[in-house]
Design a protein around this motif. Structure first.
Motif, PDB file in Angstrom:
ATOM      1  N   ILE A  87       0.836  -1.206   0.000  1.00 45.16           N
ATOM      2  CA  ILE A  87       0.000   0.000   0.000  1.00 45.16           C
ATOM      3  C   ILE A  87       0.871   1.255   0.000  1.00 45.16           C
ATOM      4  O   ILE A  87       0.615   2.222  -0.731  1.00 45.16           O
ATOM      5  CB  ILE A  87      -0.954  -0.002   1.210  1.00 45.16           C
ATOM      6  CG1 ILE A  87      -2.017  -1.096   1.047  1.00 45.16           C
ATOM      7  CG2 ILE A  87      -1.619   1.364   1.388  1.00 45.16           C
ATOM      8  CD1 ILE A  87      -2.852  -1.318   2.293  1.00 45.16           C
ATOM      9  N   ASP A  88       1.936   1.251   0.821  1.00 42.15           N
ATOM     10  CA  ASP A  88       2.836   2.407   0.881  1.00 42.15           C
ATOM     11  C   ASP A  88       3.480   2.675  -0.479  1.00 42.15           C
ATOM     12  O   ASP A  88       3.603   3.836  -0.912  1.00 42.15           O
ATOM     13  CB  ASP A  88       3.915   2.191   1.939  1.00 42.15           C
ATOM     14  CG  ASP A  88       3.369   2.217   3.358  1.00 42.15           C
ATOM     15  OD1 ASP A  88       2.253   2.737   3.556  1.00 42.15           O
ATOM     16  OD2 ASP A  88       4.061   1.727   4.270  1.00 42.15           O
ATOM     17  N   VAL A  89       3.899   1.612  -1.145  1.00 38.47           N
ATOM     18  CA  VAL A  89       4.506   1.764  -2.471  1.00 38.47           C
ATOM     19  C   VAL A  89       3.500   2.347  -3.459  1.00 38.47           C
ATOM     20  O   VAL A  89       3.803   3.276  -4.208  1.00 38.47           O
ATOM     21  CB  VAL A  89       5.056   0.411  -2.980  1.00 38.47           C
ATOM     22  CG1 VAL A  89       5.430   0.492  -4.463  1.00 38.47           C
ATOM     23  CG2 VAL A  89       6.264  -0.024  -2.160  1.00 38.47           C
ATOM     24  N   CYS A  90       2.287   1.795  -3.454  1.00 37.57           N
ATOM     25  CA  CYS A  90       1.248   2.290  -4.372  1.00 37.57           C
ATOM     26  C   CYS A  90       0.897   3.748  -4.086  1.00 37.57           C
ATOM     27  O   CYS A  90       0.737   4.553  -5.011  1.00 37.57           O
ATOM     28  CB  CYS A  90       0.003   1.412  -4.281  1.00 37.57           C
ATOM     29  SG  CYS A  90       0.225  -0.276  -4.901  1.00 37.57           S
ATOM     30  N   ASP A  91       0.790   4.094  -2.805  1.00 42.79           N
ATOM     31  CA  ASP A  91       0.467   5.479  -2.444  1.00 42.79           C
ATOM     32  C   ASP A  91       1.557   6.440  -2.910  1.00 42.79           C
ATOM     33  O   ASP A  91       1.270   7.539  -3.426  1.00 42.79           O
ATOM     34  CB  ASP A  91       0.271   5.600  -0.932  1.00 42.79           C
ATOM     35  CG  ASP A  91      -1.038   4.985  -0.444  1.00 42.79           C
ATOM     36  OD1 ASP A  91      -1.904   4.687  -1.297  1.00 42.79           O
ATOM     37  OD2 ASP A  91      -1.179   4.797   0.777  1.00 42.79           O
ATOM     38  N   LEU A  92       2.812   6.052  -2.707  1.00 40.61           N
ATOM     39  CA  LEU A  92       3.921   6.902  -3.157  1.00 40.61           C
ATOM     40  C   LEU A  92       3.900   7.040  -4.677  1.00 40.61           C
ATOM     41  O   LEU A  92       4.036   8.151  -5.216  1.00 40.61           O
ATOM     42  CB  LEU A  92       5.256   6.317  -2.685  1.00 40.61           C
ATOM     43  CG  LEU A  92       6.517   7.048  -3.154  1.00 40.61           C
ATOM     44  CD1 LEU A  92       6.507   8.508  -2.713  1.00 40.61           C
ATOM     45  CD2 LEU A  92       7.769   6.341  -2.645  1.00 40.61           C
ATOM     46  N   PHE A  93       3.732   5.930  -5.360  1.00 44.40           N
ATOM     47  CA  PHE A  93       3.663   5.945  -6.828  1.00 44.40           C
ATOM     48  C   PHE A  93       2.573   6.909  -7.299  1.00 44.40           C
ATOM     49  O   PHE A  93       2.794   7.749  -8.172  1.00 44.40           O
ATOM     50  CB  PHE A  93       3.394   4.527  -7.335  1.00 44.40           C
ATOM     51  CG  PHE A  93       3.375   4.372  -8.828  1.00 44.40           C
ATOM     52  CD1 PHE A  93       4.474   3.857  -9.497  1.00 44.40           C
ATOM     53  CD2 PHE A  93       2.262   4.720  -9.586  1.00 44.40           C
ATOM     54  CE1 PHE A  93       4.459   3.711 -10.883  1.00 44.40           C
ATOM     55  CE2 PHE A  93       2.233   4.590 -10.953  1.00 44.40           C
ATOM     56  CZ  PHE A  93       3.345   4.076 -11.607  1.00 44.40           C
ATOM     57  N   ASN A  94       1.388   6.789  -6.702  1.00 43.52           N
ATOM     58  CA  ASN A  94       0.240   7.585  -7.145  1.00 43.52           C
ATOM     59  C   ASN A  94       0.368   9.060  -6.803  1.00 43.52           C
ATOM     60  O   ASN A  94      -0.317   9.902  -7.392  1.00 43.52           O
ATOM     61  CB  ASN A  94      -1.050   7.013  -6.549  1.00 43.52           C
ATOM     62  CG  ASN A  94      -1.404   5.661  -7.135  1.00 43.52           C
ATOM     63  OD1 ASN A  94      -1.028   5.337  -8.263  1.00 43.52           O
ATOM     64  ND2 ASN A  94      -2.127   4.859  -6.366  1.00 43.52           N
ATOM     65  N   SER A  95       1.233   9.383  -5.857  1.00 47.32           N
ATOM     66  CA  SER A  95       1.399  10.787  -5.457  1.00 47.32           C
ATOM     67  C   SER A  95       2.340  11.560  -6.366  1.00 47.32           C
ATOM     68  O   SER A  95       2.442  12.786  -6.260  1.00 47.32           O
ATOM     69  CB  SER A  95       1.930  10.855  -4.018  1.00 47.32           C
ATOM     70  OG  SER A  95       3.297  10.451  -3.963  1.00 47.32           O
ATOM     71  N   LEU A  96       3.033  10.851  -7.272  1.00 43.76           N
ATOM     72  CA  LEU A  96       4.122  11.476  -8.011  1.00 43.76           C
ATOM     73  C   LEU A  96       3.763  11.902  -9.427  1.00 43.76           C
ATOM     74  O   LEU A  96       4.602  12.479 -10.128  1.00 43.76           O
ATOM     75  CB  LEU A  96       5.329  10.522  -8.060  1.00 43.76           C
ATOM     76  CG  LEU A  96       5.967  10.195  -6.705  1.00 43.76           C
ATOM     77  CD1 LEU A  96       7.072   9.172  -6.869  1.00 43.76           C
ATOM     78  CD2 LEU A  96       6.489  11.467  -6.047  1.00 43.76           C
ATOM     79  N   ASP A  97       2.556  11.610  -9.912  1.00 49.92           N
ATOM     80  CA  ASP A  97       2.170  11.965 -11.293  1.00 49.92           C
ATOM     81  C   ASP A  97       3.230  11.514 -12.294  1.00 49.92           C
ATOM     82  O   ASP A  97       3.775  12.319 -13.066  1.00 49.92           O
ATOM     83  CB  ASP A  97       1.945  13.474 -11.423  1.00 49.92           C
ATOM     84  CG  ASP A  97       0.545  13.883 -10.993  1.00 49.92           C
ATOM     85  OD1 ASP A  97      -0.327  12.992 -10.913  1.00 49.92           O
ATOM     86  OD2 ASP A  97       0.331  15.082 -10.727  1.00 49.92           O
ATOM     87  N   LEU A  98       3.497  10.220 -12.304  1.00 56.98           N
ATOM     88  CA  LEU A  98       4.605   9.685 -13.085  1.00 56.98           C
ATOM     89  C   LEU A  98       4.240   9.454 -14.542  1.00 56.98           C
ATOM     90  O   LEU A  98       3.133   9.037 -14.870  1.00 56.98           O
ATOM     91  CB  LEU A  98       5.078   8.365 -12.472  1.00 56.98           C
ATOM     92  CG  LEU A  98       5.710   8.451 -11.080  1.00 56.98           C
ATOM     93  CD1 LEU A  98       5.879   7.062 -10.493  1.00 56.98           C
ATOM     94  CD2 LEU A  98       7.058   9.167 -11.161  1.00 56.98           C
ATOM     95  N   ASP A  99       5.195   9.702 -15.407  1.00 56.68           N
ATOM     96  CA  ASP A  99       5.216   9.185 -16.768  1.00 56.68           C
ATOM     97  C   ASP A  99       6.372   8.197 -16.828  1.00 56.68           C
ATOM     98  O   ASP A  99       7.389   8.399 -16.157  1.00 56.68           O
ATOM     99  CB  ASP A  99       5.465  10.293 -17.794  1.00 56.68           C
ATOM    100  CG  ASP A  99       4.319  11.279 -17.877  1.00 56.68           C
ATOM    101  OD1 ASP A  99       3.266  10.995 -17.285  1.00 56.68           O
ATOM    102  OD2 ASP A  99       4.487  12.336 -18.508  1.00 56.68           O
ATOM    103  N   VAL A 100       6.230   7.143 -17.637  1.00 57.25           N
ATOM    104  CA  VAL A 100       7.306   6.156 -17.699  1.00 57.25           C
ATOM    105  C   VAL A 100       7.803   6.021 -19.133  1.00 57.25           C
ATOM    106  O   VAL A 100       7.018   5.994 -20.092  1.00 57.25           O
ATOM    107  CB  VAL A 100       6.860   4.783 -17.140  1.00 57.25           C
ATOM    108  CG1 VAL A 100       5.747   4.157 -17.971  1.00 57.25           C
ATOM    109  CG2 VAL A 100       8.053   3.847 -17.032  1.00 57.25           C
ATOM    110  N   PHE A 101       9.122   5.995 -19.256  1.00 55.21           N
ATOM    111  CA  PHE A 101       9.806   5.818 -20.534  1.00 55.21           C
ATOM    112  C   PHE A 101      10.985   4.869 -20.291  1.00 55.21           C
ATOM    113  O   PHE A 101      11.392   4.651 -19.138  1.00 55.21           O
ATOM    114  CB  PHE A 101      10.324   7.158 -21.063  1.00 55.21           C
ATOM    115  CG  PHE A 101       9.265   8.216 -21.174  1.00 55.21           C
ATOM    116  CD1 PHE A 101       8.458   8.284 -22.303  1.00 55.21           C
ATOM    117  CD2 PHE A 101       9.064   9.134 -20.146  1.00 55.21           C
ATOM    118  CE1 PHE A 101       7.475   9.262 -22.402  1.00 55.21           C
ATOM    119  CE2 PHE A 101       8.093  10.119 -20.243  1.00 55.21           C
ATOM    120  CZ  PHE A 101       7.288  10.181 -21.380  1.00 55.21           C
TER     121      PHE A 101
END
Length: 360
Positions: free
Chosen positions: A68-82
């Motif tokens: 859950i902590d990993v998912c929350d951090l991921f979702n807080s960062l507005d990431l694009d992936v390349f």
């Protein structure tokens, strides 16, 4: 494309009891990940986090809390992936001590980067043009049960068998190996054994001497991990070539990987991306093994077809001629429908078949 990640636990039920030296398995929990692009509805990538009880370094009581902590951090960062920032995202979002989560996130991101088609790696296997040669796995059980498994795998066209040893009576295990070898020369059927660290320091050399009579290709992890002096001696002197497996788990630093393989100098290593921290870490092991002229093959770790598919496509990219350990997709009664098929000892991706994936 700001990405969001969600997860769902899934309990996988074995078709039959799966015996190992660490106990009997009847079910296993995996956490299925889905990465979605909020600006492109319908574009999703899937991954799987499936720590193995008693073996994975992230087999922890609070595993789901850490996920859950990993998912929350991921979702807080507005990431694009390349391709250029995938490694940066993994390093920033997933701690090293959570290898199965790292594997799941990496798989999902590779999937969505390639268009969300469950083809995280582009190669002939993923296009259904070639198969990956596999070993047929013989689980621990009674003598009659193990013997029946051998007959079944041979009838299915497998030419390499891998038998778990160390749980039932050693003499009975040897009788099964003797039976196969009495009918099939080593040029016809290749035999591997996996002790999962079950042999004791005081009797390992004697047991290896007995096993050498059966013309074995290799023995995985004859003793428990961490006994480096003894393991180095076995790697050098064993009449059956040694393959390291559990010995690699929990080693994430590149320099430590190199030092370990340089010190132990095994003939082979076994690579399980779920336990090692994903494909980037697995690739480091492969690069070091190639430098040190150590053979290797890749093995799944009881993943569902979601994780197995990513591992199989990654494996196919190397064109490694050794049989790989990718047959676990058939273990479960409630696996996800997928294009993966086993035919005549090979794993194939049947492009005519589709996926039935969980709604997250």
């Amino acid at each position: 494309m700001p990405l969001k990640i969600v997860y769902k636990p899934c309990t996988l039920h074995f078709r039959k009891e799966a015996g190992t030296s660490r106990g009997i398995l009847t079910q296993k929990t995996s956490w299925i990940l889905q990465v979605a692009d909020s600006e492109q509805p319908g574009l999703t990538g899937y991954g799987e986090c499936g720590p193995l009880p008693g073996l994975s370094v992230d087999d922890l009581p609070d595993f789901e809390t850490q996920l859950i902590d990993v998912c929350d951090l991921f979702n807080s960062l507005d990431l694009d992936v390349f391709p250029f920032n995938l490694g940066i995202i993994l390093d920033q979002v997933v701690p090293q001590h959570l290898p199965s989560i790292r594997f799941g996130v990496e798989s999902a991101l590779l999937d969505i980067m390639k268009g969300g088609k469950r083809k995280p790696f582009k190669n002939d296997f993923a296009e259904g043009k070639t198969g990956v040669l596999m070993n047929g796995l013989i689980w621990m059980g009674s003598f009659d049960d193990m013997f029946a498994q051998v007959e079944e795998k041979l009838s299915q066209g497998f030419t390499t068998l891998k038998m778990k040893v160390g749980a039932i009576d050693f003499d009975k295990e040897c009788r099964i190996l003797e039976s196969v070898r009495s009918r099939y020369h080593k040029d016809q059927i290749t035999l591997r054994v996996d002790a999962n660290g079950a042999f004791k320091p005081e009797d390992v050399e004697q047991k290896l001497a007995v096993l050498s009579a059966f013309d074995l290709h290799s023995i995985e992890q004859p003793i428990k991990a961490g006994q480096h002096t003894l393991m180095a001696t076995l790697c050098q002197n064993s009449p059956v070539p040694v393959a390291l497996d559990e010995e690699l788990i929990g080693v994430f630093d590149y320099r430590e990987k190199f030092a370990l393989l340089k010190k132990l100098n095994p003939p082979f290593i076994i690579l399980k991306p779920t336990l090692l921290g994903g494909f980037r870490h697995t690739s480091e092991w492969i690069e070091i093994a190639n430098r040190l002229q150590i053979g290797w093959w890749i093995t799944s770790a009881l993943e569902s077809n979601i994780g197995l598919n990513a591992i199989a496509q990654y494996t196919a990219a190397f064109n490694n001629p050794l049989p790989q350990g990718l047959g676990t997709g058939q273990l479960y009664v409630n696996n996800f429908e997928s294009p993966l098929e086993v035919r005549e000892g090979y794993l194939y991706y049947n492009v005519e078949k589709g996926w039935e994936l969980p709604a997250l």
